[in-house]
Scaffold this active site. Structure first.
Site, PDB file in Angstrom:
ATOM      1  N   SER A  46     -30.410   7.186  -9.901  1.00  0.00           N
ATOM      2  CA  SER A  46     -29.903   8.364  -9.515  1.00  0.00           C
ATOM      3  C   SER A  46     -30.123   9.269 -10.236  1.00  0.00           C
ATOM      4  O   SER A  46     -30.097  10.479  -9.935  1.00  0.00           O
ATOM      5  CB  SER A  46     -28.441   8.137  -9.802  1.00  0.00           C
ATOM      6  OG  SER A  46     -27.915   7.268  -8.793  1.00  0.00           O
ATOM      7  N   GLY A 220     -27.984   6.964  -5.208  1.00  0.00           N
ATOM      8  CA  GLY A 220     -29.250   7.169  -5.263  1.00  0.00           C
ATOM      9  C   GLY A 220     -29.320   8.531  -5.947  1.00  0.00           C
ATOM     10  O   GLY A 220     -28.544   9.379  -5.983  1.00  0.00           O
ATOM     11  N   GLY A 222     -31.044  12.880  -5.750  1.00  0.00           N
ATOM     12  CA  GLY A 222     -31.421  13.851  -5.128  1.00  0.00           C
ATOM     13  C   GLY A 222     -30.120  14.349  -3.938  1.00  0.00           C
ATOM     14  O   GLY A 222     -29.211  13.980  -3.895  1.00  0.00           O
ATOM     15  N   ASN A 289     -21.694  10.298 -11.418  1.00  0.00           N
ATOM     16  CA  ASN A 289     -22.897  10.805 -11.252  1.00  0.00           C
ATOM     17  C   ASN A 289     -23.180  11.541 -10.234  1.00  0.00           C
ATOM     18  O   ASN A 289     -23.723  11.029  -9.335  1.00  0.00           O
ATOM     19  CB  ASN A 289     -23.952   9.913 -11.843  1.00  0.00           C
ATOM     20  CG  ASN A 289     -25.221  10.581 -11.886  1.00  0.00           C
ATOM     21  OD1 ASN A 289     -25.366  11.784 -12.144  1.00  0.00           O
ATOM     22  ND2 ASN A 289     -26.371   9.876 -11.517  1.00  0.00           N
ATOM     23  N   GLU A 333     -19.212   0.158 -10.284  1.00  0.00           N
ATOM     24  CA  GLU A 333     -19.673  -1.464 -10.692  1.00  0.00           C
ATOM     25  C   GLU A 333     -19.627  -1.905 -11.931  1.00  0.00           C
ATOM     26  O   GLU A 333     -19.741  -2.675 -12.606  1.00  0.00           O
ATOM     27  CB  GLU A 333     -21.227  -1.263 -10.674  1.00  0.00           C
ATOM     28  CG  GLU A 333     -21.781  -1.245  -9.307  1.00  0.00           C
ATOM     29  CD  GLU A 333     -21.684   0.130  -8.656  1.00  0.00           C
ATOM     30  OE1 GLU A 333     -22.291   1.149  -9.474  1.00  0.00           O
ATOM     31  OE2 GLU A 333     -21.426   0.556  -7.674  1.00  0.00           O
TER      32      GLU A 333
END
Length: 365
Positions: A46, A220, A222, A289, A333
């Site tokens: 990420s 991920g 972007g 994040n 997670e």
């Protein structure tokens, strides 16, 4: 030790000393307030293409070990710390952080006033920055930095190029890799799932041919608007197949169903961010994040907002009232971070099981 500079696009210069690789990079500067888990964050895709600055004062105390990787290779461009631990100590340690960054040609800078840096980023948001050895004129460095074009194809860079399997004997899960964290696979394998990981560019027919019991869109890097082609696949997929989106995956799930996104004034990055469950008022501490927010008024009425950030009330999780859809914008997670959010995996498994039960009833009726 070589003198190294962190230069921000607004002209602010931080002086420090270098560690890691002897090279320079330019990219988007982001902060993380994590007090632990630096290895997991550095190897989290990420952060692809970003300069990762830690606000915790000492980083590197436990070194690097083989168990805590979130991907095979690091994702970030550079690492910024206040103080690098000079003598890391842990029974699992195989490399120091300095040696690890050297191995992967990633520069680091220590001695930065990260408290001051955090105030700047909190006020102005993420910005371009460069990590460079002292020598060139600041004006020249700034000219080059301001001319730098940030990448927009990070997901293409980090997604698997070919499908692969993590075989099991349980539910068949297709995991769309947008920047997969290994800890997601660990959670699914622990629940006995038969997991097939596919590229972000997977076609609808390819997805249907795999006959999944459930689909997960990974987190991920972007801008989600740069990969909105996956939204068409999500929107046209069989509505009876449960889908869970995590991080970037949740943002794409919202986009696929008509939602809109905007930039958070203060991006959520850290392991200590409080999230409230709307129905009960229960608060859990989360690892996050993300810098995009789902605009509340744009979600269709059939979507139910289940969790929101405690301070700015931005959407952190949602469900569809009738379709088997779950979106969670934070990391569930627990690697690194609190273990309070693992129940989302169990709820997703329950959702799949309920759909499988309905299919069995239809076959036997």
């Amino acid at each position: 030790m070589v003198k190294r500079l962190l230069v921000l696009e607004d002209g602010t210069v931080f002086e420090g000393t270098g560690f890691g690789a002897d090279t320079y990079v330019s990219g988007e500067l982001v902060l993380n307030s994590a007090m632990t888990g630096y290895q997991e964050l550095i190897t989290d895709q990420s952060y692809k293409g970003q300069i990762l600055a830690f606000t915790f004062p000492v980083i590197g105390t436990t070194g690097i070990n083989r168990d805590d990787y979130e991907s095979i290779f690091p994702g970030c461009l550079a690492v910024v710390v206040n103080q690098l631990a000079s003598h890391p100590s842990n029974w699992r340690k195989q490399l120091s952080l300095d040696a690890y960054l050297k191995k992967h040609n990633i520069p680091g800078i220590q001695g930065v006033d990260t408290r001051r840096l955090a105030k700047i980023v909190s006020k102005y948001g993420s910005m371009k920055a460069t990590v460079v050895n002292e020598g060139d004129a600041i004006e020249h460095i700034l000219d080059q930095l301001r001319a730098t074009v940030l990448p927009f194809d990070q997901v293409r860079q980090v997604s698997t190029k070919t499908p692969y399997a993590a075989p099991g004997f349980g539910k068949s899960i297709v995991l769309i890799d947008l920047g997969l964290r290994h800890s997601v696979l660990r959670q699914l394998i622990a629940r006995g799932c038969n997991v097939t990981v596919v590229p972000y560019s997977v076609k609808l027919k390819e997805l249907k041919d795999l006959q999944p019991d459930g689909i997960i869109l990974s987190s991920g890097p972007g801008n989600p608007h740069h990969i909105d082609s996956i939204c068409q696949v999500i929107a046209k997929n069989d509505p009876h197949i449960p889908i869970m989106g995590i991080g970037l995956g949740a943002e794409l799930l919202a986009l696929a169903h008509g939602g809109s996104l905007n930039n958070l004034k203060r991006p959520h990055r850290g392991l200590n961010i409080p999230v409230k469950e709307v129905a009960t008022g229960k608060v859990e501490i989360t690892s996050q994040n993300h810098q995009y927010n789902i605009e509340r008024d744009t979600l269709p009425l059939d979507f139910l907002i289940t969790h929101e950030e405690l301070h700015d009330h931005s959407i952190e999780a949602f469900r569809h009232r009738y379709l088997p859809l779950i979106g969670v914008l934070y990391q569930i997670e627990s690697s690194p971070g609190p273990r309070e959010s693992l129940y989302f995996y169990d709820e997703f498994m329950d959702l799949i099981e309920s759909k499988l039960d309905k299919r069995r009833e239809e076959l036997w009726s």
